[in-house]
Write an enzyme that holds these catalytic residues in place. Structure first.
Site, short mmCIF file in Angstrom:
data_model
loop_
_atom_site.label_atom_id
_atom_site.label_comp_id
_atom_site.label_asym_id
_atom_site.label_seq_id
_atom_site.Cartn_x
_atom_site.Cartn_y
_atom_site.Cartn_z
N LYS A 263 0.84 -1.20 0.00
CA LYS A 263 0.00 0.00 0.00
C LYS A 263 0.87 1.24 0.00
O LYS A 263 2.00 1.21 0.49
CB LYS A 263 -0.85 0.02 1.28
CG LYS A 263 -2.04 -0.91 1.26
CD LYS A 263 -2.90 -0.68 2.50
CE LYS A 263 -4.05 -1.66 2.56
NZ LYS A 263 -5.02 -1.52 1.47
N GLU A 335 -6.52 -9.33 0.42
CA GLU A 335 -6.25 -10.48 1.30
C GLU A 335 -7.42 -10.81 2.21
O GLU A 335 -7.54 -11.93 2.69
CB GLU A 335 -5.01 -10.19 2.16
CG GLU A 335 -5.26 -9.39 3.45
CD GLU A 335 -5.83 -8.01 3.22
OE1 GLU A 335 -5.60 -7.45 2.13
OE2 GLU A 335 -6.54 -7.48 4.10
N ARG A 337 -10.56 -11.17 1.55
CA ARG A 337 -11.39 -12.21 0.95
C ARG A 337 -10.70 -13.57 1.03
O ARG A 337 -11.37 -14.60 1.03
CB ARG A 337 -11.76 -11.81 -0.48
CG ARG A 337 -10.57 -11.53 -1.36
CD ARG A 337 -10.94 -10.73 -2.60
NE ARG A 337 -11.17 -9.32 -2.34
CZ ARG A 337 -11.62 -8.45 -3.23
NH1 ARG A 337 -11.88 -8.84 -4.46
NH2 ARG A 337 -11.80 -7.19 -2.91
N1 BES Z 1 -8.17 -3.55 4.02
C1 BES Z 1 -8.30 -3.16 2.67
C2 BES Z 1 -9.56 -2.35 2.39
C3 BES Z 1 -9.65 -1.00 3.02
C4 BES Z 1 -9.35 0.13 2.30
C5 BES Z 1 -10.09 -0.85 4.31
C6 BES Z 1 -9.47 1.39 2.87
C7 BES Z 1 -10.20 0.38 4.87
C8 BES Z 1 -9.91 1.50 4.18
C9 BES Z 1 -8.35 -4.38 1.76
O1 BES Z 1 -7.61 -5.47 2.19
C10 BES Z 1 -7.79 -3.95 0.43
O2 BES Z 1 -6.67 -3.57 0.39
N2 BES Z 1 -8.62 -4.01 -0.60
C11 BES Z 1 -8.22 -3.61 -1.90
C12 BES Z 1 -8.88 -4.55 -2.86
C13 BES Z 1 -8.42 -4.35 -4.27
C14 BES Z 1 -6.97 -4.71 -4.42
C15 BES Z 1 -9.30 -5.22 -5.17
C16 BES Z 1 -8.67 -2.18 -2.14
O3 BES Z 1 -9.79 -1.82 -1.76
O4 BES Z 1 -7.90 -1.41 -2.69
ZN ZN Z 2 -7.37 -5.61 4.27
ZN ZN Z 3 -5.56 -5.33 1.67
#
Ligand code: BES
Ligand code: ZN
Ligand code: ZN
Length: 485
Positions: A263, A335, A337
């Protein structure tokens, strides 16, 4: 802080602060023993959120606080009263009161029980403070709140105390820094919860046990971390034989750096709240056990970290979940999911519940689509979705349905494996495709997935929650849902 009730007929006990809640245009109810300066009473009009503090001149209270609740219609009164409870707790803490007594004339209203519950929830949630990690931390001053209550209102207060405290438990888990709230710490919290009730039993599966159950999807996520993953399974069994069995699953990702699909650093520290689903279902279990609800409730928390490492998942890796489906991991940051897949498959296979609700901070897309005031709901059963939406309206933790179109399911089909963990870049609808992925692991069980990435953190200020911290979302919603059984 301990919240109790006192009978309206009893002599008023000594208190640092007597609070009189009043509606707009009505006269405040002050016990006859409490004397205040002339005109002090008239200075509060009863407008919502208006407060007047005055020293008492005589009687068992040191000071008196008038708090207005306006002239709300019944359908919005509960939320106003909840916020009023929070304002009282905050003000009492600010002026250093140790003991507070709350008087009101809400008990005569219709739905007195709901108002008592809302007031207690507000008092408890409003007093929430993260355990002090500061070296010069001040002691909390507010110790005791006594609410003058009888009958249904009193029953509501007792309920609200339990629910409010369960919400605060969830928030403490969310707000605690990730190095102090690791998967093993969630296990510790779950064990403490089980130990506090003889109707709650716990099973904790470690990585070895999960390997035996072939949870290759969940286990792949923790490979990049020094901290081992766990699957926590709590069950509450009512004393009377229950007619329904529900299962709540909460994403317990104690820190999400994204893994190899790292991230950006800007808000990465907030990813300690990626275990908010787990926090919500643990908080719910705490309340269920104390409310002694007549439903069999199972709670599952897959707990892991998601970090980059030589052993971590790599984009393109293939893993096999417990139900035999193969998953191509195209983005290691999707991750949640992956850990939910095995937890859901475990629920379907070994618990065989009548319904499953999972809560997860699953996608950034739901924050874009719905912001922080709604949880997004996808699922395979409209009546279960409707029940959650209705429960959300009643308690103020709002839920908005999102579709799973057959195309969203197609978007998650893999080219190498059965599934891929993200959809192709141009498809959009990130929350729907996340739900579509999870749908493959619940079989025919009625199921709803609540994406709480927005609602779990950073909500607008409502006095009892808001700002850059956890909201404990899900606890009040799931309890409200269970009470509709
Ligand atoms: N934990 C994150 C989602 C998230 C984003 C929670 C912002 C709280 C605030 C999750 O694991 C994630 O990174 N999801 C990705 C999915 C994508 C790669 C399909 C996302 O939302 O960018
Ligand atoms: Zn996450
Ligand atoms: Zn994530």
């Amino acid at each position: 802080m301990k919240i109790t009730t006192a009978s309206p007929n009893r002599k008023l006990a000594r208190t640092d602060l007597f609070v009189a809640i009043l509606a707009e245009g009505s006269d405040p109810i002050l016990p006859w023993e409490v004397q205040i300066p002339a005109l002090a009473e008239e200075s509060c009009s009863g407008k919502a959120r208006e407060m007047r503090l005055t020293d008492a001149t005589q009687g068992p209270a040191e000071r008196v606080l008038f708090v207005g609740i306006g002239d709300e219609k019944l359908d919005t009164l509960a939320e106003t009263v909840r916020r009023c409870g929070a304002l009282i707790a905050k003000k009492a803490e600010k002026i250093g009161a140790k003991s507070v007594t709350v008087g009101h004339d809400l008990a005569g209203e219709a739905e007195a029980s709901g108002l008592g519950q809302a007031l207690a929830e507000g008092l408890s949630m409003g007093a929430y403070q993260l355990q002090d990690f500061k070296s010069d931390g001040k002691e909390v001053s507010l110790q005791r709140v006594s609410v003058i209550a009888a009958g249904d209102f009193k029953k509501g207060v007792s309920k609200g105390v339990i629910i409010g405290e369960a919400n605060c438990l969830a928030r403490r888990l969310q707000d605690t820094p990730a190095n102090c709230m690791r998967p093993r710490d969630l296990v510790k919290e779950a064990r403490a919860l089980a130990a506090s009730s003889d109707q709650v039993k716990i099973k904790v599966f470690d990585e070895k046990a999960m390997r035996r159950m072939k949870m290759g999807s969940l286990l792949s996520v923790s490979r990049g971390s020094q901290e081992p993953a766990y699957l926590i399974h709590l069950v509450y069994r009512p004393k009377k034989k229950s007619h329904s069995k529900v299962c709540f699953v909460g994403k317990g990702l104690t820190f999400d750096a994204g893994g190899i699909s790292l991230k950006p650093s800007a808000k990465m520290h907030e990813m300690k709240y990626d275990m908010s689903g787990g926090a919500a279902v643990l908080g719910t279990m705490a309340a269920v056990a104390q409310l002694k609800l007549n439903v069999e409730v199972h709670v599952l928390v897959p707990a892991s970290e998601n970090l980059p490492d030589g052993k971590a998942n790599k984009p393109g890796d293939l893993v096999t979940a417990m139900n035999g489906l193969t998953i191509e991991i195209l983005n290691t940051d999707a991750e949640g999911r992956l850990i939910l897949a095995d937890a859901l498959a475990y629920a379907e296979k070994t618990i065989k519940p009548d319904s499953v609700v999972d809560l997860a901070t699953l996608t950034g897309a739901v924050v874009v689509g719905l912001g922080h005031e709604y949880s997004g709901a996808t699922g395979n059963d409209d009546s279960l979705t409707d029940a959650l939406v209705a429960a959300g309206k009643r308690c103020g933790e709002l839920v908005w349905p999102l579709p799973i179109h057959p195309q969203h399911e197609k978007d998650m089909k893999g080219s190498v494996g059965d599934l891929q963990n993200i959809s192709p870049p141009t498809t959009g609808a990130g929350s729907s495709t996340g739900g579509a992925f999870l749908k493959n692991f619940v079989g025919d069980v009625p199921w709803v997935h609540l994406d709480i990435a927005g609602s779990a953190w950073g909500a607008a200020d409502r006095d009892y929650q808001g700002g850059a911290s956890g909201t404990g979302v899900g606890v009040r919603l799931l309890i409200e849902y269970l009470q509709s059984f």
